[in-house]
Design a protein around this motif. Structure first.
Motif, mmCIF file in Angstrom:
data_model
loop_
_atom_site.group_PDB
_atom_site.id
_atom_site.type_symbol
_atom_site.label_atom_id
_atom_site.label_comp_id
_atom_site.label_asym_id
_atom_site.label_seq_id
_atom_site.Cartn_x
_atom_site.Cartn_y
_atom_site.Cartn_z
ATOM 1 N N MET A 162 0.870 -1.184 0.000
ATOM 2 C CA MET A 162 0.000 0.000 0.000
ATOM 3 C C MET A 162 0.903 1.229 0.000
ATOM 4 N N GLU B 185 -2.345 -0.255 -9.207
ATOM 5 C CA GLU B 185 -3.583 0.492 -9.352
ATOM 6 C C GLU B 185 -3.565 1.727 -8.457
ATOM 7 N N VAL B 186 -3.950 2.867 -9.037
ATOM 8 C CA VAL B 186 -4.083 4.107 -8.278
ATOM 9 C C VAL B 186 -5.542 4.259 -7.883
ATOM 10 N N ASN B 187 -5.754 4.611 -6.611
ATOM 11 C CA ASN B 187 -7.106 4.783 -6.086
ATOM 12 C C ASN B 187 -7.316 6.244 -5.683
ATOM 13 N N GLU B 188 -8.502 6.723 -5.867
ATOM 14 C CA GLU B 188 -8.841 8.091 -5.464
ATOM 15 C C GLU B 188 -9.362 8.106 -4.026
ATOM 16 N N ARG B 189 -8.610 7.487 -3.147
ATOM 17 C CA ARG B 189 -8.905 7.507 -1.709
ATOM 18 C C ARG B 189 -7.577 7.334 -0.973
ATOM 19 N N ARG C 225 -5.165 10.155 -2.254
ATOM 20 C CA ARG C 225 -4.884 9.104 -3.239
ATOM 21 C C ARG C 225 -3.988 8.032 -2.635
ATOM 22 N N SER C 226 -4.081 6.855 -3.206
ATOM 23 C CA SER C 226 -3.196 5.758 -2.819
ATOM 24 C C SER C 226 -2.912 4.904 -4.043
ATOM 25 N N ARG C 227 -1.920 4.058 -3.890
ATOM 26 C CA ARG C 227 -1.542 3.145 -4.966
ATOM 27 C C ARG C 227 -1.317 1.784 -4.339
ATOM 28 N N VAL C 228 -1.763 0.749 -5.026
ATOM 29 C CA VAL C 228 -1.536 -0.627 -4.593
ATOM 30 C C VAL C 228 -0.638 -1.292 -5.628
ATOM 31 N N ALA D 107 -4.616 6.099 1.514
ATOM 32 C CA ALA D 107 -4.155 4.790 1.986
ATOM 33 C C ALA D 107 -4.493 4.657 3.457
#
Length: 125
Positions: free
Chosen positions: A78, A109-113, A85-88, A115
Motif C-alpha cells: 500500500m 492500481e491508483v485509487n482516489e482515496r 490518493r493511494s496506490r496498490v 491509503a
C-alpha cells in the motif's frame, strides 16, 4: 589431565562431524520478514538483479498483505500518494534458480482515496 583434554577434544570433533547440516536459508521468508518491517536494505540483500527497480517502486509503501494462491505467493504493498490518493502494487514473489528472490509486478492500481494507516504486521489476521 592432558589425556582427558585430548579425549574431550576428539569427542567434540566427532560430534561436530556427525551434526546435521544447518537448514538452507529461505530467501523468500527472509524477504517477507524484511518487507513486513520495511527493511529495504535486507530486502535488497536477498533479491535478484531486478531488486533495486522494484524497491524504488515501493520505497514509500508498506507491505499490506501476503496471500498464498494456487500460483504461489502474492504480496500487496500500500502506497500513500498524497492526502486523497493511494496506490496498490501487487507482486508475485518467488525464488530464482540462483536462490534469490524475484518479485514480478502483476498489478498496480491508483485509487482516489487515501491509503489506510498501517496497522501492525501484514501477517496478522
Amino acid at each position: 589431565m592432558l589425556v582427558l583434554t585430548a579425549t574431550f577434544s576428539a569427542a567434540l570433533t566427532v560430534t561436530a562431524a556427525e551434526a546435521p547440516p544447518r537448514a538452507a536459508v529461505d530467501p523468500v521468508a527472509d524477504f517477507l520478514r524484511a518487507a513486513d518491517g520495511n527493511d529495504f536494505a535486507a530486502m535488497e540483500a536477498v533479491m535478484d538483479r531486478g531488486g533495486p527497480d522494484f524497491l524504488a517502486r515501493v520505497s514509500h509503501c508498506y507491505l499490506r498483505r501476503v496471500y498464498q494462491t494456487p500460483d504461489g505467493l502474492l504480496a500487496a504493498w500500500m502506497c500513500p500518494e498524497g492526502p486523497a490518493r493511494s496506490r496498490v502494487v501487487m507482486g508475485r514473489v518467488g525464488r530464482t534458480a540462483g536462490n534469490t528472490v524475484s518479485v514480478t509486478v502483476v498489478r498496480e492500481e491508483v485509487n482516489e482515496r487515501p491509503a489506510p494507516e498501517r496497522a501492525g504486521s501484514a501477517f496478522a489476521d
